[in-house]
Design a protein around this motif. Structure first.
Motif, PDB file in Angstrom:
ATOM      1  N   LEU A  20       0.829  -1.204   0.000  1.00 17.78           N
ATOM      2  CA  LEU A  20       0.000   0.000   0.000  1.00 17.78           C
ATOM      3  C   LEU A  20       0.863   1.253   0.000  1.00 17.78           C
ATOM      4  CD1 LEU A  20      -2.793  -1.049   2.527  1.00 17.78           C
ATOM      5  CD2 LEU A  20      -3.071  -0.641   0.074  1.00 17.78           C
ATOM      6  N   GLU A  21       1.978   1.209   0.708  1.00 16.16           N
ATOM      7  CA  GLU A  21       2.904   2.346   0.702  1.00 16.16           C
ATOM      8  C   GLU A  21       3.463   2.582  -0.692  1.00 16.16           C
ATOM      9  OE1 GLU A  21       4.617   2.298   5.290  1.00 16.16           O
ATOM     10  OE2 GLU A  21       5.666   1.183   3.723  1.00 16.16           O
ATOM     11  N   ARG A  22       3.738   1.507  -1.411  1.00 14.91           N
ATOM     12  CA  ARG A  22       4.243   1.650  -2.776  1.00 14.91           C
ATOM     13  C   ARG A  22       3.187   2.251  -3.692  1.00 14.91           C
ATOM     14  NH1 ARG A  22       4.092  -0.621  -7.598  1.00 14.91           N
ATOM     15  NH2 ARG A  22       2.556  -2.172  -6.944  1.00 14.91           N
ATOM     16  N   LEU A  23       1.953   1.775  -3.572  1.00 18.32           N
ATOM     17  CA  LEU A  23       0.877   2.251  -4.443  1.00 18.32           C
ATOM     18  C   LEU A  23       0.515   3.706  -4.165  1.00 18.32           C
ATOM     19  CD1 LEU A  23      -1.480  -0.873  -4.447  1.00 18.32           C
ATOM     20  CD2 LEU A  23      -0.043  -0.055  -6.330  1.00 18.32           C
ATOM     21  N   THR A  24       0.604   4.126  -2.905  1.00 19.02           N
ATOM     22  CA  THR A  24       0.250   5.506  -2.548  1.00 19.02           C
ATOM     23  C   THR A  24       1.433   6.454  -2.632  1.00 19.02           C
ATOM     24  OG1 THR A  24       0.663   5.079  -0.199  1.00 19.02           O
ATOM     25  CG2 THR A  24      -1.592   4.758  -0.996  1.00 19.02           C
ATOM     26  N   GLY A  25       2.637   5.920  -2.873  1.00 21.49           N
ATOM     27  CA  GLY A  25       3.818   6.762  -2.946  1.00 21.49           C
ATOM     28  C   GLY A  25       4.440   7.063  -1.603  1.00 21.49           C
ATOM     29  N   ALA A  26       3.946   6.446  -0.545  1.00 18.04           N
ATOM     30  CA  ALA A  26       4.457   6.726   0.794  1.00 18.04           C
ATOM     31  C   ALA A  26       5.819   6.097   1.046  1.00 18.04           C
ATOM     32  CB  ALA A  26       3.459   6.234   1.846  1.00 18.04           C
ATOM     33  N   ASP A  27       6.266   5.231   0.121  1.00 18.38           N
ATOM     34  CA  ASP A  27       7.560   4.576   0.318  1.00 18.38           C
ATOM     35  C   ASP A  27       8.724   5.388  -0.229  1.00 18.38           C
ATOM     36  OD1 ASP A  27       6.800   4.273  -2.331  1.00 18.38           O
ATOM     37  OD2 ASP A  27       7.764   2.321  -2.548  1.00 18.38           O
ATOM     38  N   ALA A  28       8.416   6.479  -0.940  1.00 21.34           N
ATOM     39  CA  ALA A  28       9.468   7.325  -1.513  1.00 21.34           C
ATOM     40  C   ALA A  28       9.086   8.788  -1.284  1.00 21.34           C
ATOM     41  CB  ALA A  28       9.626   7.043  -3.006  1.00 21.34           C
ATOM     42  N   GLU A  29       9.910   9.493  -0.544  1.00 18.51           N
ATOM     43  CA  GLU A  29       9.568  10.864  -0.161  1.00 18.51           C
ATOM     44  C   GLU A  29       9.566  11.805  -1.356  1.00 18.51           C
ATOM     45  OE1 GLU A  29      10.439  12.751   3.892  1.00 18.51           O
ATOM     46  OE2 GLU A  29      12.074  13.439   2.613  1.00 18.51           O
ATOM     47  N   MET A  30       8.526  12.633  -1.444  1.00 19.74           N
ATOM     48  CA  MET A  30       8.411  13.646  -2.480  1.00 19.74           C
ATOM     49  C   MET A  30       8.585  15.025  -1.852  1.00 19.74           C
ATOM     50  SD  MET A  30       5.198  14.468  -5.030  1.00 19.74           S
ATOM     51  CE  MET A  30       5.416  12.920  -5.908  1.00 19.74           C
TER      52      MET A  30
END
Length: 207
Positions: A71-81
């Motif tokens: 879920l972190e990968r799909l929501t982008g939470a695994d890579a800081e923007m």
């Protein structure tokens, strides 16, 4: 994998519930339990989670230690923007002080404002600069996302400054319709519309 807008809106809710369960030592979570925690249809939740590729176990549910990273990968939470925010009034200040963005992988590296008294200060750990330095600073920071909480009449000019600084997506909290290049994404949050929908639902319930 292309996901629908409604599903994307639900994924951060699942992530929040699962993180809470994980903190409590829970190892497996059923779609029904997640649905009950959020007031959602269990069938919808199970279909959403099935799209993650993580398989559940009968009578146990989905393994939390595998589902959270996906879920972190799909929501982008695994890579800081990295983001910049323009307009440090009440709404802008509230967004800067909201701790949940970091958990979602969003880092607001700098704020900008036109009022001198709001500049050259640190607000909730974020430095605030004069808006005239927006383009240069956004470029130096490598900002990908720009957040607009400025007055509507200034939104277009600020958006242009952000785009010139390398920002490729805009989160627009103003009522202004922005004109940007085709390769720049714009997500508009109209608080008045959300309030109107909520008030309408309240009236329907009371009838």
């Amino acid at each position: 994998m292309r996901l629908g807008t409604r599903m994307l809106q639900r994924l951060p809710l699942y992530l929040r519930v699962l993180r809470g369960m994980g903190h409590e030592g829970v190892r497996y979570a059923s779609g029904a339990a997640i649905a009950a925690a959020l007031g959602l249809d269990p069938i919808v939740v199970r279909k959403d989670l099935a799209r993650t590729g993580v398989r559940g176990t009968p009578r146990l549910g989905f393994p939390i230690d595998r589902l959270i990273p996906e879920l972190e990968r799909l929501t982008g939470a695994d890579a800081e923007m990295t983001a910049v925010l323009a307009g440090v009034g009440k709404l802008g200040s509230a967004l800067l002080c909201y701790p949940g963005f970091r958990r979602q992988g969003l880092f607001i590296a700098a704020g900008f404002d036109a009022a001198p008294e709001r500049c050259n200060i640190i607000l909730s750990g974020t430095p605030i600069f004069p808006v005239g330095t927006l383009t240069e600073t956004a470029q130096r920071l490598g900002a990908t996302l720009g957040i607009l909480t400025v007055p509507a009449e200034r939104a277009q000019r600020v958006a242009e400054q952000m785009v010139a600084g390398g920002v490729r997506a805009l989160w627009n909290f103003t009522p202004a319709q922005l004109e940007v290049p085709d390769d720049v994404l714009v997500q508009r949050e109209d608080l008045a519309v959300s309030l109107a929908v909520l008030l309408h639902r309240i009236r329907e319930r009371n009838q």
